[in-house]
Scaffold this active site. Structure first.
Site, PDB file in Angstrom:
ATOM      1  N   ASP A  28     -10.058   2.697   5.553  1.00 35.71           N
ATOM      2  CA  ASP A  28      -9.278   2.553   6.784  1.00 35.71           C
ATOM      3  C   ASP A  28      -9.868   1.467   7.677  1.00 35.71           C
ATOM      4  O   ASP A  28     -11.080   1.246   7.678  1.00 35.71           O
ATOM      5  CB  ASP A  28      -9.270   3.904   7.521  1.00 35.71           C
ATOM      6  CG  ASP A  28      -8.184   3.981   8.576  1.00 35.71           C
ATOM      7  OD1 ASP A  28      -7.327   3.072   8.621  1.00 35.71           O
ATOM      8  OD2 ASP A  28      -8.183   4.947   9.359  1.00 35.71           O
ATOM      9  N   GLY A  29      -9.004   0.813   8.430  1.00 35.13           N
ATOM     10  CA  GLY A  29      -9.473  -0.135   9.441  1.00 35.13           C
ATOM     11  C   GLY A  29      -9.171  -1.591   9.146  1.00 35.13           C
ATOM     12  O   GLY A  29      -9.622  -2.478   9.876  1.00 35.13           O
ATOM     13  N   GLY A  88      -6.342  -3.187   9.461  1.00 40.33           N
ATOM     14  CA  GLY A  88      -5.502  -3.751  10.522  1.00 40.33           C
ATOM     15  C   GLY A  88      -6.322  -4.094  11.754  1.00 40.33           C
ATOM     16  O   GLY A  88      -6.192  -5.181  12.334  1.00 40.33           O
ATOM     17  N   ARG A  89      -7.213  -3.155  12.159  1.00 36.67           N
ATOM     18  CA  ARG A  89      -8.049  -3.389  13.346  1.00 36.67           C
ATOM     19  C   ARG A  89      -9.028  -4.542  13.112  1.00 36.67           C
ATOM     20  O   ARG A  89      -9.298  -5.336  13.997  1.00 36.67           O
ATOM     21  CB  ARG A  89      -8.796  -2.101  13.720  1.00 36.67           C
ATOM     22  CG  ARG A  89      -7.966  -1.166  14.577  1.00 36.67           C
ATOM     23  CD  ARG A  89      -8.508   0.226  14.570  1.00 36.67           C
ATOM     24  NE  ARG A  89      -8.232   0.888  13.296  1.00 36.67           N
ATOM     25  CZ  ARG A  89      -8.798   2.022  12.918  1.00 36.67           C
ATOM     26  NH1 ARG A  89      -9.682   2.598  13.697  1.00 36.67           N
ATOM     27  NH2 ARG A  89      -8.475   2.571  11.770  1.00 36.67           N
ATOM     28  N   HIS A 140      -6.202  -6.711   4.958  1.00 36.79           N
ATOM     29  CA  HIS A 140      -6.033  -6.110   3.624  1.00 36.79           C
ATOM     30  C   HIS A 140      -6.669  -7.007   2.559  1.00 36.79           C
ATOM     31  O   HIS A 140      -7.326  -6.517   1.644  1.00 36.79           O
ATOM     32  CB  HIS A 140      -4.554  -5.889   3.303  1.00 36.79           C
ATOM     33  CG  HIS A 140      -3.892  -4.892   4.219  1.00 36.79           C
ATOM     34  ND1 HIS A 140      -4.449  -3.676   4.531  1.00 36.79           N
ATOM     35  CD2 HIS A 140      -2.703  -4.923   4.893  1.00 36.79           C
ATOM     36  CE1 HIS A 140      -3.642  -3.007   5.346  1.00 36.79           C
ATOM     37  NE2 HIS A 140      -2.578  -3.747   5.589  1.00 36.79           N
ATOM     38  N   TRP A 170       4.883   4.125   3.489  1.00 35.83           N
ATOM     39  CA  TRP A 170       6.218   3.538   3.263  1.00 35.83           C
ATOM     40  C   TRP A 170       6.923   3.280   4.585  1.00 35.83           C
ATOM     41  O   TRP A 170       7.900   2.530   4.639  1.00 35.83           O
ATOM     42  CB  TRP A 170       7.089   4.448   2.387  1.00 35.83           C
ATOM     43  CG  TRP A 170       6.627   4.532   0.960  1.00 35.83           C
ATOM     44  CD1 TRP A 170       6.156   5.643   0.315  1.00 35.83           C
ATOM     45  CD2 TRP A 170       6.611   3.476  -0.023  1.00 35.83           C
ATOM     46  NE1 TRP A 170       5.837   5.338  -0.986  1.00 35.83           N
ATOM     47  CE2 TRP A 170       6.102   4.025  -1.224  1.00 35.83           C
ATOM     48  CE3 TRP A 170       6.963   2.124  -0.005  1.00 35.83           C
ATOM     49  CZ2 TRP A 170       5.941   3.266  -2.390  1.00 35.83           C
ATOM     50  CZ3 TRP A 170       6.803   1.374  -1.160  1.00 35.83           C
ATOM     51  CH2 TRP A 170       6.303   1.943  -2.339  1.00 35.83           C
ATOM     52  N   ARG A 183       5.669   1.724   7.089  1.00 40.18           N
ATOM     53  CA  ARG A 183       5.186   0.478   7.719  1.00 40.18           C
ATOM     54  C   ARG A 183       6.249  -0.622   7.601  1.00 40.18           C
ATOM     55  O   ARG A 183       7.162  -0.508   6.765  1.00 40.18           O
ATOM     56  CB  ARG A 183       3.895   0.020   7.030  1.00 40.18           C
ATOM     57  CG  ARG A 183       2.765   0.988   7.303  1.00 40.18           C
ATOM     58  CD  ARG A 183       1.434   0.393   6.989  1.00 40.18           C
ATOM     59  NE  ARG A 183       0.408   1.342   7.401  1.00 40.18           N
ATOM     60  CZ  ARG A 183      -0.876   1.072   7.489  1.00 40.18           C
ATOM     61  NH1 ARG A 183      -1.325  -0.126   7.196  1.00 40.18           N
ATOM     62  NH2 ARG A 183      -1.731   1.989   7.878  1.00 40.18           N
ATOM     63  N   LEU A 201     -17.299   4.304 -15.608  1.00 42.23           N
ATOM     64  CA  LEU A 201     -16.684   4.775 -14.367  1.00 42.23           C
ATOM     65  C   LEU A 201     -15.159   4.874 -14.531  1.00 42.23           C
ATOM     66  O   LEU A 201     -14.557   4.039 -15.212  1.00 42.23           O
ATOM     67  CB  LEU A 201     -17.010   3.759 -13.253  1.00 42.23           C
ATOM     68  CG  LEU A 201     -16.317   3.917 -11.905  1.00 42.23           C
ATOM     69  CD1 LEU A 201     -16.821   5.159 -11.177  1.00 42.23           C
ATOM     70  CD2 LEU A 201     -16.546   2.680 -11.024  1.00 42.23           C
ATOM     71  N   GLU A 211     -18.362  17.272   0.650  1.00 46.78           N
ATOM     72  CA  GLU A 211     -19.103  16.832   1.837  1.00 46.78           C
ATOM     73  C   GLU A 211     -18.367  15.631   2.433  1.00 46.78           C
ATOM     74  O   GLU A 211     -18.016  14.684   1.704  1.00 46.78           O
ATOM     75  CB  GLU A 211     -20.530  16.414   1.454  1.00 46.78           C
ATOM     76  CG  GLU A 211     -21.379  17.543   0.927  1.00 46.78           C
ATOM     77  CD  GLU A 211     -21.597  18.662   1.947  1.00 46.78           C
ATOM     78  OE1 GLU A 211     -21.663  18.368   3.158  1.00 46.78           O
ATOM     79  OE2 GLU A 211     -21.685  19.826   1.525  1.00 46.78           O
TER      80      GLU A 211
HETATM   81  C1  FPP Z   1      -5.918   1.078   5.780  1.00 51.50           C
HETATM   82  O1  FPP Z   1      -6.108   0.184   6.842  1.00 51.50           O
HETATM   83  C2  FPP Z   1      -5.708   0.382   4.510  1.00 51.50           C
HETATM   84  C3  FPP Z   1      -4.587   0.460   3.741  1.00 51.50           C
HETATM   85  C4  FPP Z   1      -3.407   1.253   4.120  1.00 51.50           C
HETATM   86  C5  FPP Z   1      -4.474  -0.268   2.484  1.00 51.50           C
HETATM   87  C6  FPP Z   1      -5.727  -0.415   1.685  1.00 51.50           C
HETATM   88  C7  FPP Z   1      -5.570  -1.583   0.802  1.00 51.50           C
HETATM   89  C8  FPP Z   1      -6.558  -2.423   0.420  1.00 51.50           C
HETATM   90  C9  FPP Z   1      -7.970  -2.242   0.776  1.00 51.50           C
HETATM   91  C10 FPP Z   1      -6.250  -3.639  -0.379  1.00 51.50           C
HETATM   92  C11 FPP Z   1      -5.588  -3.437  -1.684  1.00 51.50           C
HETATM   93  C12 FPP Z   1      -6.161  -2.369  -2.505  1.00 51.50           C
HETATM   94  C13 FPP Z   1      -6.430  -2.437  -3.811  1.00 51.50           C
HETATM   95  C14 FPP Z   1      -6.850  -1.209  -4.512  1.00 51.50           C
HETATM   96  C15 FPP Z   1      -6.343  -3.693  -4.576  1.00 51.50           C
HETATM   97  P1  FPP Z   1      -5.015   0.166   7.997  1.00 51.50           P
HETATM   98  O2  FPP Z   1      -4.001  -0.859   7.648  1.00 51.50           O
HETATM   99  O3  FPP Z   1      -4.481   1.539   8.200  1.00 51.50           O
HETATM  100  O4  FPP Z   1      -5.911  -0.277   9.208  1.00 51.50           O
HETATM  101  P2  FPP Z   1      -5.738   0.138  10.735  1.00 51.50           P
HETATM  102  O5  FPP Z   1      -5.869   1.632  10.803  1.00 51.50           O
HETATM  103  O6  FPP Z   1      -6.877  -0.559  11.393  1.00 51.50           O
HETATM  104  O7  FPP Z   1      -4.393  -0.359  11.185  1.00 51.50           O
END
Ligand code: FPP
Length: 245
Positions: free
Chosen positions: A21-22, A24-25, A38, A70, A72, A132, A208
């Site tokens: 997560d994060g 976008g920020r 991303h 979906w 977004r 893995l 955990e």
């Molecule tokens: C969350 O950040 C991230 C996602 C919803 C997408 C994760 C995707 C990737 C890391 C890239 C592609 C992945 C692979 C496996 C190739 P957010 O957009 O919710 O960030 P925010 O909360 O700051 O807005």
């Protein structure tokens, strides 16, 4: 001294799950578009996979796209799907070379056809790899998964394949997408949010949880090592008392 030296190799989590997560920020902080976050998040995906493989972790589940994602803007969804295809294209050889297999969980039928095709290709190609296992949660949510499991059980019931008295926790687990995959011992969420967000709710019962303020594009190998060191300090009692362990 790197944090990696503090890890007890005999007590590694067998399965790590991550809510990435994060992005976008991270992009917003730099005055750029969300997709830039991303794109940079892909390097962190690579680091997490590499570090897990090097340590000998057996399963790594990454929450890449939730059922709720979906909702977004279409431009972001299209960019994420494109990024997924590109990443698979560029990384398949590395997966094979490092004996890493790829699996997915989630409602794969709802993904664009091109993504489904690419995923099936790499899942097939890496199916013999036994190092893995990387599990991508795509169009995934626990409520979807559990509802789907109930539908499958009802279907088997109507065919006389299952009886209510035979349903226990193990039977139910077999109807989930994660059938055959052990529950995660450690779940990491980046970006300072303290939520499960519909991720592996059945499977996380005794996991955990580790929360870090680090935004996903800044999550590197050292950050993963820190989470593992923290995990290894915990006493996992599974409802028992310390003296019984
Ligand atoms: C969350 O950040 C991230 C996602 C919803 C997408 C994760 C995707 C990737 C890391 C890239 C592609 C992945 C692979 C496996 C190739 P957010 O957009 O919710 O960030 P925010 O909360 O700051 O807005």
């Amino acid at each position: 001294m790197s944090v990696v030296d503090k890890i007890n190799k005999d007590r590694l989590p067998n399965h790590i799950a991550i809510i990435m997560d994060g992005n976008g920020r991270w992009a917003k902080q730099r005055g750029t578009q969300r997709i830039f976050g991303h794109r940079n998040g892909v390097s962190s995906v690579r680091s997490a996979i590499e570090a897990s493989a090097e340590l000998g972790v057996k399963f790594l589940t990454l929450y890449a796209f939730s059922t709720e994602n979906w909702n977004r803007p279409k431009i972001e969804i299209d960019a994420l799907m494109g990024l997924l295809i590109n990443t698979i294209n560029t990384e398949t050889e590395t997966l094979l070379k490092n004996n890493i297999s790829l699996k997915t969980i989630g409602d794969s039928d709802s993904l664009p056809k091109a993504v489904q095709k690419k995923l099936n290709e790499v899942i097939q190609k890496t199916s013999e790899c036994n190092g893995l296992t990387v599990i991508l949660a795509l169009s995934y949510s626990s409520r979807w998964e559990i509802t789907n499991a109930v539908k499958c059980i009802m279907n088997d019931f109507s065919k006389g394949k299952i009886k209510p008295e035979n349903i226990d926790e193990d039977t139910f687990s077999k109807y989930l997408n994660t059938s055959g995959i052990p529950d995660p011992e450690l779940m990491i969420r980046t970006s300072g949010e303290f939520r499960i967000s519909n991720f592996l709710m059945w499977q996380l019962a005794y996991t955990e949880l580790y929360f870090t303020p680090v935004l996903w594009p800044d999550f590197n190998k050292e950050e993963l090592y820190k989470a593992i060191v923290d995990f290894q300090k915990r006493e996992r009692r599974f409802g028992k008392i310390s003296e019984q362990l």
